[in-house]
Design a protein around this motif. Structure first.
Motif, short mmCIF file in Angstrom:
data_model
loop_
_atom_site.label_atom_id
_atom_site.label_comp_id
_atom_site.label_asym_id
_atom_site.label_seq_id
_atom_site.Cartn_x
_atom_site.Cartn_y
_atom_site.Cartn_z
N ALA A 196 0.60 -1.24 0.07
CA ALA A 196 -0.03 0.05 0.10
C ALA A 196 0.82 1.39 0.14
N GLY A 197 2.05 1.10 0.03
CA GLY A 197 3.14 2.28 0.00
C GLY A 197 3.38 2.94 1.17
N LYS A 198 3.09 2.05 2.56
CA LYS A 198 3.60 2.70 3.67
C LYS A 198 4.97 2.25 4.11
N GLY A 199 5.63 3.21 4.77
CA GLY A 199 7.08 2.84 5.09
C GLY A 199 6.96 2.11 6.23
N VAL A 200 8.18 0.94 6.41
CA VAL A 200 8.08 0.06 7.45
C VAL A 200 9.66 0.41 8.05
N THR A 201 9.82 0.99 9.33
CA THR A 201 10.84 1.43 10.04
C THR A 201 11.52 0.41 10.78
N ALA A 202 12.64 0.88 11.37
CA ALA A 202 13.52 -0.19 12.04
C ALA A 202 12.78 -0.27 13.56
N ASP A 203 11.92 0.82 14.11
CA ASP A 203 11.06 0.83 15.09
C ASP A 203 9.97 -0.18 14.98
N ASP A 204 9.31 -0.18 13.91
CA ASP A 204 8.33 -1.08 13.64
C ASP A 204 8.89 -2.45 13.93
N LEU A 205 9.92 -2.76 13.49
CA LEU A 205 10.74 -4.26 13.61
C LEU A 205 11.32 -4.32 14.92
N HIS A 206 11.28 -3.38 15.88
CA HIS A 206 11.85 -3.34 17.32
C HIS A 206 13.36 -3.80 17.24
N ALA A 207 14.02 -3.19 16.26
CA ALA A 207 15.38 -3.40 15.85
C ALA A 207 16.41 -2.15 16.55
N ALA A 208 15.86 -1.10 16.65
CA ALA A 208 16.73 0.13 16.64
C ALA A 208 17.33 0.21 18.18
N GLY A 209 16.78 -0.33 19.14
CA GLY A 209 17.47 -0.32 20.43
C GLY A 209 18.58 -1.08 20.40
N ALA A 210 18.44 -2.34 20.03
CA ALA A 210 19.74 -3.23 19.74
C ALA A 210 20.70 -2.63 19.09
N MET A 211 20.29 -1.99 17.79
CA MET A 211 21.30 -1.41 17.09
C MET A 211 22.11 -0.31 17.85
N ALA A 212 21.38 0.60 18.46
CA ALA A 212 21.95 1.72 19.29
C ALA A 212 22.95 1.12 20.36
N ALA A 213 22.38 -0.03 20.97
CA ALA A 213 23.41 -0.52 21.95
C ALA A 213 24.87 -1.00 21.24
N LEU A 214 24.58 -1.58 19.97
CA LEU A 214 26.13 -1.93 19.38
C LEU A 214 26.76 -0.84 19.17
N LEU A 215 26.15 0.44 18.85
CA LEU A 215 26.86 1.54 18.37
C LEU A 215 27.23 2.45 19.58
N SER A 216 27.02 2.09 20.79
CA SER A 216 27.17 3.05 21.89
C SER A 216 28.81 3.41 22.19
N ASP A 217 29.57 2.48 21.93
CA ASP A 217 30.97 2.91 21.97
C ASP A 217 31.27 3.61 20.47
N ALA A 218 30.73 3.36 19.39
CA ALA A 218 31.23 3.93 17.99
C ALA A 218 30.97 5.14 17.98
N LEU A 219 29.85 5.63 18.83
CA LEU A 219 29.47 7.05 18.90
C LEU A 219 30.57 8.07 19.42
N LYS A 220 31.48 7.47 20.15
CA LYS A 220 32.46 8.26 20.80
C LYS A 220 33.64 8.46 19.66
#
Length: 567
Positions: free
Chosen positions: A233-257
């Motif tokens: 139907a043309g609706k965007g599906v996001t990382a939050d829709d897949l409940h993935a963003a929190g785990a991704m942020a955890a993997l990147l917490s050191d890389a942000l520095k």
């Protein structure tokens, strides 16, 4: 006759490094905010941004270039040399650079730590893994890809259209066999069969949003907004829709520095993130620049490729996010690149330079000057004072440098010949002096377009005012994509043009400052987490990606454990 320079690796190996705590002190960063990675590299805790400082806000200088040859014109080494030159003049200065991707490092380009006596050290660490940030980006990106396929396997509750999944996988080495793949082959438990592929990690949207994120919370929110595909139907599906963003942020917490290293002359260098400059923003991180601004007199930061690509995105995307305003822009030019833009010579990656290109020929340099003029005009369009750095090579001739100097003088632009590769900071003193003059002049910085302008008009503004096109030609797919993105609420995002870096136009064979052409927009895509829409113009195959790796064949380790062949 001057003796040849030792190799970059030989120069780097002979250097004596300062204690990193002393280097950090020049940025007003205390040991409490340093996280050592071995003896010679450390991460900087972002908590330092909340600490008071006794120093004034630094002057902000961006280093860009004319349209490069395939070999590059030395933006990184010029940025390092400039910081060393400022240090020779008694100024506190820091250079903020991108981390090199191992794809180009093992490919034709080789390492990207600077060159000669204007390098960032330790150069082997910088070129090979550093603190693992690229691996963290790769892991976070591919975690999201795995969760997409897992969601499909378990019934596709969100209704993702298998033909409209835009999130591919990434890796950070060259492997052309993985550009296009089929996943899910085998037993039923091995997943849903579909086509996908691999890009290089530097092209990941995760890399770009890491560059632009200002805090861990900002990073988490940006990751959640990533659009991985669309429903029927043309609706965007996001990382939050897949409940993935929190785990991704955890993997990147050191890389942000950001990562703290040092120049060959012991000054601070912050190396962080590495998005491509032809299909992404091409800058180092916002956090690196913010840390530098609070603790030095001058922050010298790099923007990828020419002013048409790197500087425009630096101004219109990065500066919108950071809130910082540049005080000056250095445009790096070389004799060989200007001769290439005369149209008389062809420079090919991995091939020796033509003998005639190295002969004294001021008229060829003069014929290529319209390209330099165009990049100066682009910088001035944003209200920023340009300075031209003539990056000198041993086979240049004084008469050729003089052609560039006279041209800049007629335009009212400061210019200096800089020999930082051979002479370190001493060779960049004149450049440092004129950059200081320019940075203290009043500026009237302005963005190219307001964010409420429709996407098509933003693309047209960049095409006509920056690239010098007569207009744009939208393919049916691009026109449809623009309508869809406006409908989905992405119309207020800035725009990035994805195109060849080898010409101001979208045709890599057109040199100089082409006129009378129209920019072909083949496709548009949304990098919603990073916060922009990008338009693909021209043939993507002309852009660097997963290409052959001749440089990898000569990199090895000696019996004593030292790296060889990395330059």
């Amino acid at each position: 006759m001057t003796s040849p320079l030792p190799s970059d690796l030989e120069i780097a190996s002979a250097a004596t490094l300062r204690p990193l705590e002393d280097v950090a002190a020049e940025l007003d960063v205390t040991p409490a905010h340093l996280e050592p990675y071995g003896r010679d590299v450390a991460k900087i805790d972002l908590a330092v941004l909340g600490e008071p400082t006794q120093r004034h806000t630094a002057k902000y200088v961006v280093v860009t270039a004319i349209t490069p040859t395939p070999l590059g014109e030395g933006k990184t080494t010029t940025a390092v040399g400039l910081v060393q030159g400022l240090g020779r003049l008694g100024r506190r200065a820091v250079v903020a650079l991108r981390q090199p991707s191992m794809g180009p490092t093992f490919g034709i380009k080789g390492g990207a730590a600077g060159g000669g006596y204007s390098q960032v050290l330790p150069m082997e660490r910088l070129n090979l893994h550093l603190t693992g940030d690229f691996h963290a980006v790769t892991a976070a990106h591919n975690l999201l890809a795995a969760m997409i396929d897992n969601h499909l396997h378990h019934g596709n509750e969100l209704g993702l259209d298998l033909r409209n999944i835009t999130w591919r996988r990434v890796l950070d080495v060259n492997d052309r066999a993985l550009r296009n793949v089929v996943v899910g082959l085998g037993a039923r438990e091995d997943g849903v069969v579909r086509e996908t592929g691999f890009d290089i990690t530097a092209a990941s949207e995760v890399m770009v949003l890491l560059t632009l994120a200002t805090s861990l919370q900002d990073l988490r929110e940006r990751l959640g907004r990533i659009v991985v595909g669309y429903t029927t139907a043309g609706k965007g599906v996001t990382a939050d829709d897949l409940h993935a963003a929190g785990a991704m942020a955890a993997l990147l917490s050191d890389a942000l520095k950001p990562n703290l290293l040092q120049t060959l002359e012991g000054g601070p260098a912050i190396v962080h993130c590495g998005p491509f400059g032809n299909i992404a923003t091409g800058t180092s991180s916002v956090t690196a620049d913010l840390i530098g601004m609070r603790g030095s007199d001058y922050v010298v930061t790099e923007a990828g490729f020419g002013a048409d690509m790197g500087a425009e995105r630096f101004f219109d995307v990065k500066c919108r996010v950071s809130g910082l305003r540049p005080d000056a822009a250095v445009v790096v030019a070389t004799v060989r690149a200007l001769k290439s833009h005369s149209g008389h010579w062809s420079i090919r990656p991995g091939k020796p330079l033509p003998d005639g290109l190295l002969a004294e020929n001021p008229s060829d340099v003069e014929a290529g000057l319209p390209n330099l003029r165009k990049h100066i005009e682009i910088v001035r369009r944003f209200g920023v004072t340009p300075v031209v750095a003539i990056n000198a090579f041993p086979d240049d001739h004084a008469s050729e440098h003089e052609v560039i100097r006279r041209f800049c003088s007629r335009l009212g632009v400061r210019a200096a010949v800089t020999t930082h590769v051979a002479d370190g900071g001493a060779g960049a003193r004149e450049l440092a002096e004129i950059v200081m003059e320019a940075a203290h002049e009043p500026t009237r910085f302005e963005f190219l377009y307001p964010l409420d302008l429709p996407l098509e008009q933003k693309i047209e503004a960049i095409a006509t005012q920056i690239y010098g096109a007569d207009g744009i030609e939208l393919s049916p797919a691009a026109a449809r994509g623009l309508r869809d993105y406006e409908r989905l609420g992405f119309g207020g995002l800035p725009v990035v043009i994805a195109k060849t870096h080898l010409s101001i136009s979208s045709d890599p064979t057109l040199k100089g400052a082409p006129r009378g052409w129209r920019m072909p927009v083949r496709e548009v895509r949304a990098a919603v987490g990073a916060g922009y829409v990008y338009a693909i113009c021209g043939d993507m195959r002309t852009m660097p990606g997963l290409s052959s790796s001749p440089n990898a064949e000569r990199i090895d380790v000696d019996a004593d454990g030292s790296v060889t062949g990395l330059s």
